[in-house]
Design a protein around this motif. Structure first.
Motif, PDB file in Angstrom:
ATOM      1  N   ASP A 123       0.845  -1.183   0.000  1.00  0.00           N
ATOM      2  CA  ASP A 123       0.000   0.000   0.000  1.00  0.00           C
ATOM      3  C   ASP A 123       0.892   1.249   0.000  1.00  0.00           C
ATOM      4  OD1 ASP A 123      -2.007   1.731   0.196  1.00  0.00           O
ATOM      5  OD2 ASP A 123      -2.573   1.224   2.260  1.00  0.00           O
ATOM      6  N   ASP A 124       0.592   2.199  -0.883  1.00  0.00           N
ATOM      7  CA  ASP A 124       1.416   3.404  -0.954  1.00  0.00           C
ATOM      8  C   ASP A 124       1.001   4.469   0.047  1.00  0.00           C
ATOM      9  OD1 ASP A 124       3.456   2.940  -2.630  1.00  0.00           O
ATOM     10  OD2 ASP A 124       2.385   3.530  -4.449  1.00  0.00           O
ATOM     11  N   SER A 125      -0.163   4.274   0.706  1.00  0.00           N
ATOM     12  CA  SER A 125      -0.592   5.312   1.644  1.00  0.00           C
ATOM     13  C   SER A 125       0.290   5.258   2.900  1.00  0.00           C
ATOM     14  CB  SER A 125      -2.059   5.122   2.002  1.00  0.00           C
ATOM     15  OG  SER A 125      -2.215   3.843   2.553  1.00  0.00           O
ATOM     16  N   PHE A 126       0.375   6.393   3.570  1.00  0.00           N
ATOM     17  CA  PHE A 126       1.349   6.501   4.657  1.00  0.00           C
ATOM     18  C   PHE A 126       0.766   6.095   6.008  1.00  0.00           C
ATOM     19  CE2 PHE A 126      -0.875  10.494   4.477  1.00  0.00           C
ATOM     20  CZ  PHE A 126      -1.039  10.869   5.799  1.00  0.00           C
ATOM     21  N   VAL A 127       1.647   5.766   6.917  1.00  0.00           N
ATOM     22  CA  VAL A 127       1.254   5.475   8.292  1.00  0.00           C
ATOM     23  C   VAL A 127       1.145   6.804   9.025  1.00  0.00           C
ATOM     24  CG1 VAL A 127       1.819   4.095  10.309  1.00  0.00           C
ATOM     25  CG2 VAL A 127       2.831   3.536   8.089  1.00  0.00           C
ATOM     26  N   PRO A 128      -0.038   7.189   9.515  1.00  0.00           N
ATOM     27  CA  PRO A 128      -0.131   8.514  10.142  1.00  0.00           C
ATOM     28  C   PRO A 128       0.576   8.564  11.484  1.00  0.00           C
ATOM     29  CG  PRO A 128      -2.245   7.395  10.196  1.00  0.00           C
ATOM     30  CD  PRO A 128      -1.312   6.479   9.471  1.00  0.00           C
ATOM     31  N   LEU A 129       1.003   9.752  11.851  1.00  0.00           N
ATOM     32  CA  LEU A 129       1.523   9.982  13.195  1.00  0.00           C
ATOM     33  C   LEU A 129       0.348   9.949  14.149  1.00  0.00           C
ATOM     34  CD1 LEU A 129       3.765  13.041  12.305  1.00  0.00           C
ATOM     35  CD2 LEU A 129       4.555  10.720  12.723  1.00  0.00           C
ATOM     36  N   GLU A 130       0.651   9.844  15.422  1.00  0.00           N
ATOM     37  CA  GLU A 130      -0.431   9.813  16.412  1.00  0.00           C
ATOM     38  C   GLU A 130      -1.181  11.151  16.398  1.00  0.00           C
ATOM     39  OE1 GLU A 130      -0.247   8.877  21.009  1.00  0.00           O
ATOM     40  OE2 GLU A 130       0.779   7.443  19.711  1.00  0.00           O
ATOM     41  N   PRO A 131      -2.530  11.138  16.307  1.00  0.00           N
ATOM     42  CA  PRO A 131      -3.256  12.410  16.240  1.00  0.00           C
ATOM     43  C   PRO A 131      -3.013  13.270  17.481  1.00  0.00           C
ATOM     44  CG  PRO A 131      -4.693  10.563  15.771  1.00  0.00           C
ATOM     45  CD  PRO A 131      -3.414   9.983  16.268  1.00  0.00           C
ATOM     46  N   LEU A 132      -3.023  14.582  17.271  1.00  0.00           N
ATOM     47  CA  LEU A 132      -2.841  15.502  18.403  1.00  0.00           C
ATOM     48  C   LEU A 132      -4.151  15.593  19.184  1.00  0.00           C
ATOM     49  CD1 LEU A 132      -0.872  18.516  16.893  1.00  0.00           C
ATOM     50  CD2 LEU A 132      -0.015  16.672  18.322  1.00  0.00           C
ATOM     51  N   LYS A 133      -4.058  15.520  20.523  1.00  0.00           N
ATOM     52  CA  LYS A 133      -5.270  15.604  21.341  1.00  0.00           C
ATOM     53  C   LYS A 133      -5.788  17.028  21.346  1.00  0.00           C
ATOM     54  CE  LYS A 133      -4.427  11.662  24.319  1.00  0.00           C
ATOM     55  NZ  LYS A 133      -2.964  11.438  24.175  1.00  0.00           N
ATOM     56  N   GLU A 134      -4.878  17.971  21.524  1.00  0.00           N
ATOM     57  CA  GLU A 134      -5.286  19.371  21.490  1.00  0.00           C
ATOM     58  C   GLU A 134      -4.200  20.165  20.780  1.00  0.00           C
ATOM     59  OE1 GLU A 134      -5.449  20.884  25.418  1.00  0.00           O
ATOM     60  OE2 GLU A 134      -3.643  19.850  26.053  1.00  0.00           O
TER      61      GLU A 134
END
Lengths: 344, 433
Positions: free
Chosen positions: B109-120
């Motif tokens: 899969d060419d889509s990227f692994v996202p970083l952990e979302p920011l809580k705030e």
């Protein structure tokens, strides 16, 4: 992959070259040279040709002596020697013997320019120095025996004997009208300096081509005129004769604006041209002879000094006023701190 | 806000901007290359330290090298595949860098692994995310962005450098007209990270559609700049936008400003809102010798060969290949190099368009001093450097203030290599310390 160029940045450059600038100067000098030939006949033409040919030949031979290949010399030919030869001929009288332009041109190129390292390395203007050399070496020819131009003055009076400027400086008053002085008709002088109109056209060409800034020659001419007026006890009638009679236009437009021997910074140039104007007027009044070439030579020698002391301030650096203010404030703070210390 | 005119800046040079070649090419995504060779030094400072080994499988968007020291930046994988080598390879600037070479798994899969979302989204978390995503100044300098966003002196203005004064390049322009909303969101995030309210966007006059698009946002102070090189220089941009002057040797923050590039702002948006690490950017492929000029989203580590192939190859007689813009970019021997975070353009120019330094003696015409945006005396610097007197070059010429924009060399009638003299002099002065 085909062969590609690898070089250093920037990879695009303006179109202007040294050769192009020098060609512009030659073109700008042509009207005055043509008018010189019209006024003074074949003598003038021969003088110009000898001077230019001798300059170019001297540069060529000198480069050969430096063991450069002829093809390289021709390839790197940048017209500076043509400019020097042409300018030198412009400030010689038409009646000089053939060897005067020859020897002066050889002196200009070999001694003044090439001995110091060639284009861009000379410390004084070669053409001016060549003229001063001729003035000293062949004095009798350079100061007397002026020939009247073949086109007579508009009012029919053709002066003989002295040039217009020396006659004015000597207190004899002008013998031709101001219009004659401007057009050069019926007026004696060096080959290129009589027709102010032609010089002005050349000057405007240089300004349009952005070779010189119009402010510089204008400053020189106007300052010279005003100082001359002041020295003549505010006789404003002296203004136009003073600026029109001698070699001031030739000197201001073509000689003093020479890149190599004028200051590098704009501010430095203002100082240089104002000093030229003042010195020319003062020395003219004091010596009663034409001094433009001597003054330019003198100021050429002061250029390194101007370059050393008058430099632009880097972008964002505090100005003189701010620096003085900061110094005063620092002093105040130091004083206050001292008093504070004294109290304790 | 209604656009206003910037302050007048008289120095610098003016030339044909040549942007028409790629100006109207919409941004499109270039497919992932079969092999990506990602440099560990794509920024100013220390190279990143690799955290993968030969033989490891990596995903797209996975951290492959960690920032080493304070002035450094994380590097992420731009493709999914297997690390086949970690070795020294040439970079377009003429040096050697360690590259992590990844062989792409064609089925992955060419889509990227996202970083952990920011809580705030607070000042601190945004700056931390920018550091984590490996964002550096993408205008060309490559200075880690998070350091610029933590200035030591208080700042009150964020200036967005949308001048794009280098000829040919249009990657920032395309971002401005296509992704205006996201870009403005990026500006706001950076302003939030800095804690400032005043956002100035400086756009050169030759991009009227970008100006009218930015005018629609009420919180943007749009400044129309005169078309002049080097308008994108930080100090001059600050002067034209605010009237403040940055003293010599000082940073923009000392004038209360922080300058960020358009491409960097877009990367910030993606990192904060989409949790996307920095592994691709928009690159302009332009010049008279490209079959199909384009603005492409290119994954870092893609070879220029591959980009060129996808743009239809070379057209006509090629004279020069440039990484970046023609004023400050570097020429390349071939297209056998790999894209990095700071590469904004790949230019292929015919020999008739480029000009070489073919030095003749300086005639002291003063053109260089007249155009120098920093008000220096390049001819003095050149003179003293050639003579080996570097101290005088510093004192008389003010070489340390030079921004190496190349305006002086552009106008020099003797075509002297002024920029190289300056670089040499700076190098020698550094060695003397």
């Amino acid at each position: 992959m085909e062969k590609v160029i690898v070089s250093d940045s920037p990879h695009i450059r303006g179109k202007r070259t040294t050769r192009g600038i020098m060609l512009d100067v030659v073109i700008a000098l042509l009207p005055a040279a043509v008018m010189g030939c019209v006024f003074f006949g074949t003598d003038a033409l021969v003088t110009i040709l000898i001077s230019v040919a001798a300059s170019v030949a001297t540069e060529f031979v000198y480069s050969l002596c430096l063991k450069k290949k002829p093809i390289e010399i021709i390839k790197s030919f940048d017209f500076t020697s043509v400019v020097t030869g042409l300018l030198l001929a412009m400030c010689l009288p038409s009646h000089v013997k053939w060897y005067v332009p020859l020897i002066s041109a050889i002196f200009s190129i070999a001694v003044v320019k090439m001995l110091f390292g060639g284009t861009g390395k000379n410390i004084v203007n070669p053409a001016i120095t060549g003229r001063v050399f001729a003035f000293i070496a062949f004095q009798s020819m350079m100061v007397s025996g002026w020939v009247a131009p073949t086109i007579a003055a508009l009012d029919g009076n053709v002066a003989t004997g002295a040039t217009e400027l020396t006659s004015i400086l000597g207190g004899n008053g002008a013998s031709v009208s101001l219009l004659d002085m401007f057009l050069g008709t019926g007026m004696m002088g060096c080959i290129g300096e009589t027709c102010k109109l032609a010089l002005l056209i050349g000057g405007i060409y240089l300004v349009v081509r952005k070779v010189i800034k119009w402010q510089f020659p204008v400053i020189y001419i106007v300052v010279e005129g005003f100082v001359a007026v002041c020295l003549a006890k505010f006789d404003f009638a002296q203004f136009l004769p003073s600026i029109l009679s001698g070699g001031l236009f030739l000197g201001a437009i073509f000689m003093a604006t020479d890149y190599v021997t004028s200051p590098n910074s704009t501010a430095g140039n203002y100082v240089y041209f104002i000093a030229l104007g003042v010195l020319t007027a003062v020395l003219r009044a004091a010596t009663k002879i034409e001094v433009v070439s001597f003054v330019i030579l003198l100021m050429n020698l002061l250029v390194p000094l101007i370059n050393a002391y008058i430099r632009p301030r880097p972008f964002g650096a505090p100005g003189l006023v701010e620096r003085i203010r900061a110094k005063i404030e620092a002093k105040k703070a130091a004083k206050a701190a001292k008093e504070e210390g004294g109290k304790q | 806000m209604k656009a206003r005119n910037g302050k007048f800046f008289s120095r610098g040079v003016h030339f044909r901007d040549m942007k028409f070649i790629s100006k109207d090419c919409p941004i499109r995504r270039l497919e992932a290359p079969a092999v990506a060779s990602i440099a560990l030094q794509q920024h100013i400072g220390k190279p990143a330290a690799p955290v993968v080994a030969v033989g490891d499988s990596v995903k797209c968007g996975q951290l492959i090298a960690k920032a080493d020291g304070f002035v450094s930046a994380n590097v992420y994988s731009s493709v999914a595949g297997k690390v086949i080598a970690i070795e020294k390879r040439a970079n377009p600037r003429g040096g050697m860098d360690t590259h992590v070479v990844i062989n792409r798994d064609l089925d992955a899969d060419d889509s990227f692994v996202p970083l952990e979302p920011l809580k705030e989204k607070t000042k601190e978390t945004i700056i931390a995310r920018i550091a984590e995503a490996g964002i550096v100044g993408m205008g060309g300098a490559g200075f880690p962005t998070f350091i610029k966003l933590s200035p030591k002196t208080p700042v009150d203005t964020l200036i967005i450098n949308a001048a794009e004064c280098e000829p040919y390049l249009t990657c920032d322009y395309r971002l401005m007209v296509e992704q205006t909303d996201k870009l403005v969101e990026g500006f706001r995030l950076i302003a939030k990270a800095l804690g400032v309210n005043h956002i100035i966007v400086g756009v050169e006059k030759n991009k009227p559609d970008a100006i009218s698009l930015f005018e629609k946002y009420d919180d943007l102070d749009v400044v129309i700049l005169r078309k002049r090189y080097p308008m994108g220089s930080e100090k001059h941009l600050i002067y034209c936008c605010t009237g403040r002057r940055v003293p010599p040797g000082k940073l923009p923050a000392d004038a209360g400003c922080v300058v960020q590039n358009v491409a960097t702002s877009y990367a910030v948006y993606e990192a904060v809102e989409l949790n996307k690490p920095l592994f691709e950017r928009v690159v302009t492929v332009s010049g008279q010798c490209v079959e199909n000029p384009a603005n492409l989203i290119v994954r870092f580590g893609t070879s220029f060969d591959f980009i060129l192939e996808k743009c239809g190859g070379i057209k006509g007689d090629i004279g020069m290949i440039i990484d970046g813009g023609p004023m400050m970019g570097a020429t390349m021997l071939s297209t056998d190099y790999y894209t990095r975070k700071t590469d904004s353009g790949l230019l292929l120019l015919p020999a008739s368009e480029v000009s070489l330094s073919n030095p003749t003696p300086c005639i002291s015409c003063g053109s260089c001093a007249r155009v120098c945006p920093m008000h220096l005396m390049p001819m003095d610097i050149d003179f003293y450097t050639q003579a080996g007197d570097y101290i005088m070059a510093k004192e008389r010429g003010g070489v340390l203030n030079c921004i190496e924009c190349g305006s002086c060399a552009y106008v020099c009638p003797a075509s002297r290599a002024l920029v190289q003299s300056i670089q040499l002099c700076k190098q020698k002065l550094r060695e003397m310390k």
